[in-house]
Design an enzyme around this catalytic site. Structure first.
Site, short mmCIF file in Angstrom:
data_model
loop_
_atom_site.label_atom_id
_atom_site.label_comp_id
_atom_site.label_asym_id
_atom_site.label_seq_id
_atom_site.Cartn_x
_atom_site.Cartn_y
_atom_site.Cartn_z
N ARG A 53 30.41 68.06 32.32
CA ARG A 53 29.64 68.34 31.11
C ARG A 53 28.50 67.35 31.03
O ARG A 53 28.68 66.16 31.23
CB ARG A 53 30.50 68.24 29.85
N SER A 168 31.10 73.87 24.85
CA SER A 168 31.80 73.87 23.56
C SER A 168 30.83 73.59 22.41
O SER A 168 29.89 74.35 22.19
CB SER A 168 32.94 72.86 23.60
N ASP A 324 32.11 78.03 21.20
CA ASP A 324 32.92 78.80 22.16
C ASP A 324 34.24 79.24 21.54
O ASP A 324 35.12 79.76 22.24
CB ASP A 324 33.15 78.02 23.46
N ARG A 327 37.81 76.01 18.59
CA ARG A 327 38.15 75.12 17.48
C ARG A 327 37.94 75.82 16.14
O ARG A 327 37.18 76.78 16.05
CB ARG A 327 37.31 73.84 17.53
#
Length: 614
Positions: A53, A168, A324, A327
């Site tokens: 990432r 994310s 995404d 969460r």
């Protein structure tokens, strides 16, 4: 001896198949931008348990076509070596809506196809949890090609691994490369190290573009079948024991400019709800994230637009997923004041809901287990002690939560729930990863059922505090950009008291006026657990970064705290997770401030060490 910058640049220009990023590096070199080139070229982006990432730019330390190709080639070689029949079992590849995500998914597929490995490449945008559905969610009549019936996702497809291109809830300039092993859980050691080594052995690109990927006989599209299977798994979470009117509560939902809205709206339909009101400005996928600086529901101000929409529509609850959609967060209008639930509060609410559902099934409570990360609230632990189910904590991250759940299943337990305080929640037996869509569906059902009983989620949480004790968290961090200072801080903590002196240790014995009762040091090279005599070795795996947990309590009442401090693997921070509990709410609240003061002044020497505070 450092490699000359010129050599690093020339090697990049030799290998990079992307004309745009090659020109970017050439421009920097021709303009003698040494500082920028050093930042981009000197160190290579590290592959770890979280995959990759970083910022999308040219350079060895960034996310770009070359890095994705090399990572895919190394991963492919490692998978072929370590997983039986990997080529025919194949790999699942998907992507979110961020800049470059679709192309990098196709380049990943191309790297595997170049090695004669079957690829199940998602067509269009998907959310991350689609990778974790197990075979029971699969219809028996689904065929993805003419020769073999396959179900959905990594586990359902019996795939050798999965790759999801996503960053994310990171800022818009970032992207990532997340890897799932054959058990449909994110990779843990030793695979992270093995894959990283394999990448370094496969740096020469074998593929240079992905223009013909979809034409390959090895590229299979099961997207629609996998979506049907995912929604079938969500139907198993519909609360049959709860009584509610699907139109009785008004909800507003935001997907934070991500991919979640189509999945969340379908989940609402499955649960029997009337449609929610979407936050129009954030409803559809947009890689620019124009209304939020950080598309993370936890960030201050991230829910402002959703709350404004809820006020305008007269809604009682705001629901939110990160981009995404793995969460989840929620807020409630409490007599005109909006209250956002913490990750731990939501975890407690969900845990009790799962416990009640399991208890109503007449299954033996002793076979029920739940999992949470060690930095999450201990309220579920207290609940388990009173109600008689098993609670297990593990290291931070769903790679550990998912694998711990699988281990418990192997031991004969049912594990229908797990969570971490960073608003990640795992439900049911079919998904061993966090799922923001499932969490949204479960929360909405809980809110509607409580409304039918004449109460609210916030009021229900207060009831749980009265039953299991009051718990309050105070989580934050210190900023430190000097690794040597960080080392000195943790060295001091390990040598500033007499806790553990009989085992040759010198941890602090008090904090905030409380007596420290136990110490667990999960740092590699310092492993220690004061509660685990006679070996005093930690029960949890050790961490490469510093990580310690202290439990302390009062001599005069039932107030107690759990304090975890750890270094961040991705940011220049020392993070702390502090939770107080006891029967007296005000006493617990006051206690936390004193502990934080001692932590900053005595343990961290924040002023002397120049530590930043948020």
């Amino acid at each position: 001896m450092n490699t000359p910058l010129k050599d690093l640049v020339e090697e990049w220009l030799r290998l990079d198949p992307n004309e745009s990023t090659r020109k970017d590096v050439e421009h920097l070199w021709n303009n003698n931008a040494v500082g920028e080139l050093e930042r981009r070229m000197r160190t290579r982006i590290e592959f770890g348990t979280a995959g990759l990432r970083g910022k999308m730019e040219a350079g060895w330390s960034r996310m770009n076509d070359l890095i994705v190709i090399q990572a895919s080639q190394g991963l492919c070689a490692y998978v072929l070596e370590h997983i039986q029949n990997a080529a025919t079992r194949g790999v699942v590849v998907g992507h979110d809506h961020r800049h470059n995500s679709e192309r990098w998914a196709q380049l990943t597929a191309a790297a595997f196809i170049a090695n004669n490995v079957k690829v199940y490449l998602h067509n269009g945008l998907v959310h991350t949890p689609m990778y974790a559905i197990i075979p029971s969610a699969v219809a028996s009549d689904v065929d993805c090609d003419r020769t073999r019936r396959v179900p959905f996702s990594v586990k359902a497809l019996n795939a050798a691994c999965g790759v999801m291109i996503t960053a994310s809830h990171n800022p818009k300039q970032d992207n990532g490369y997340k890897v799932y092993w054959e058990n449909a859980v994110q990779i843990i050691g030793p695979h992270d190290v093995g894959i990283a080594q394999s990448i370094m052995q496969h740096l020469e690109p074998r593929v240079h573009d992905a223009s013909r990927v979809m034409e390959s006989d090895l590229c299979v599209d099961c997207t629609e079948e996998m979506k049907k299977g995912y929604f079938r798994s969500l139907s198993n979470l519909r609360a049959k024991m709860l009584s509610f009117d699907g139109a009785s509560v008004a909800f507003v939902n935001t997907s934070m400019h991500g991919v979640g809205d189509p999945f969340t709206s379908k989940a609402f339909e499955i649960a029997g709800f009337s449609p929610y009101t979407p936050v129009k400005e954030q409803q559809h996928a947009d890689p620019e994230f124009p209304t939020v600086k950080f598309p993370n529901p936890e960030e201050k101000g991230a829910l402002d637009l959703a709350i404004a929409t809820a006020d305008a529509k007269g809604a009682s609850y705001v629901l939110a997923q990160d981009p995404d959609a793995d969460r989840f967060s929620a807020a409630e209008n409490c007599d005109g004041k909006w209250v956002t639930f913490t990750g731990d509060q939501l975890g407690t609410l969900f845990a009790y809901h799962v416990f009640e559902t399991y208890k109503a099934s007449s299954k033996p409570i002793g076979k029920l287990a739940m999992v949470a990360s060690t930095v999450s609230s201990k309220m579920v632990e207290a609940m388990a002690q009173i109600e008689g189910f098993r609670f297990v904590d593990c290291l931070t991250g769903f790679k550990f939560i998912g694998n711990t759940a699988l281990d418990l299943v192997q031991a004969g337990y049912e594990v229908p729930f797990g969570y971490e305080e960073a608003i990640g929640y795992m439900f049911g037996s079919e998904i061993r990863d966090k799922d923001g869509v499932a969490a949204t569906m479960v929360f909405a059902q809980l809110a509607a059922s409580l409304r039918a009983r004449g109460t609210t989620v916030s009021a229900h949480l207060q009831e749980l505090y009265r039953r299991y004790g009051y718990f309050e968290t105070s989580n934050s961090y210190f900023v430190c950009t000097d690794p040597l200072v960080i080392e000195n801080i943790f060295r001091k903590i390990r040598s500033s008291g007499d806790m553990g002196s009989s085992q040759g240790r010198s941890y602090p014995s008090s904090i905030g006026g409380l007596q420290i009762r136990s110490v667990v040091d999960l740092t590699e090279g310092h492993g220690y657990d004061s509660t685990n005599a006679p070996t005093y070795q930690p029960k949890l795996p050790l961490s490469l970064g510093h990580m310690m947990q202290f439990r302390a309590s009062s001599d005069s009442d039932d107030s107690r705290i759990v304090l975890t401090i750890r270094t961040s693997g991705t940011e220049p921070k020392i993070k702390y997770y502090l939770e107080g509990s006891g029967s007296n709410r005000q006493a617990v609240h006051n206690l936390l401030g004193g502990v934080v003061d001692d932590l900053a002044e005595d343990w961290m020497n924040a002023a002397e060490n120049g530590l930043g505070r948020p």
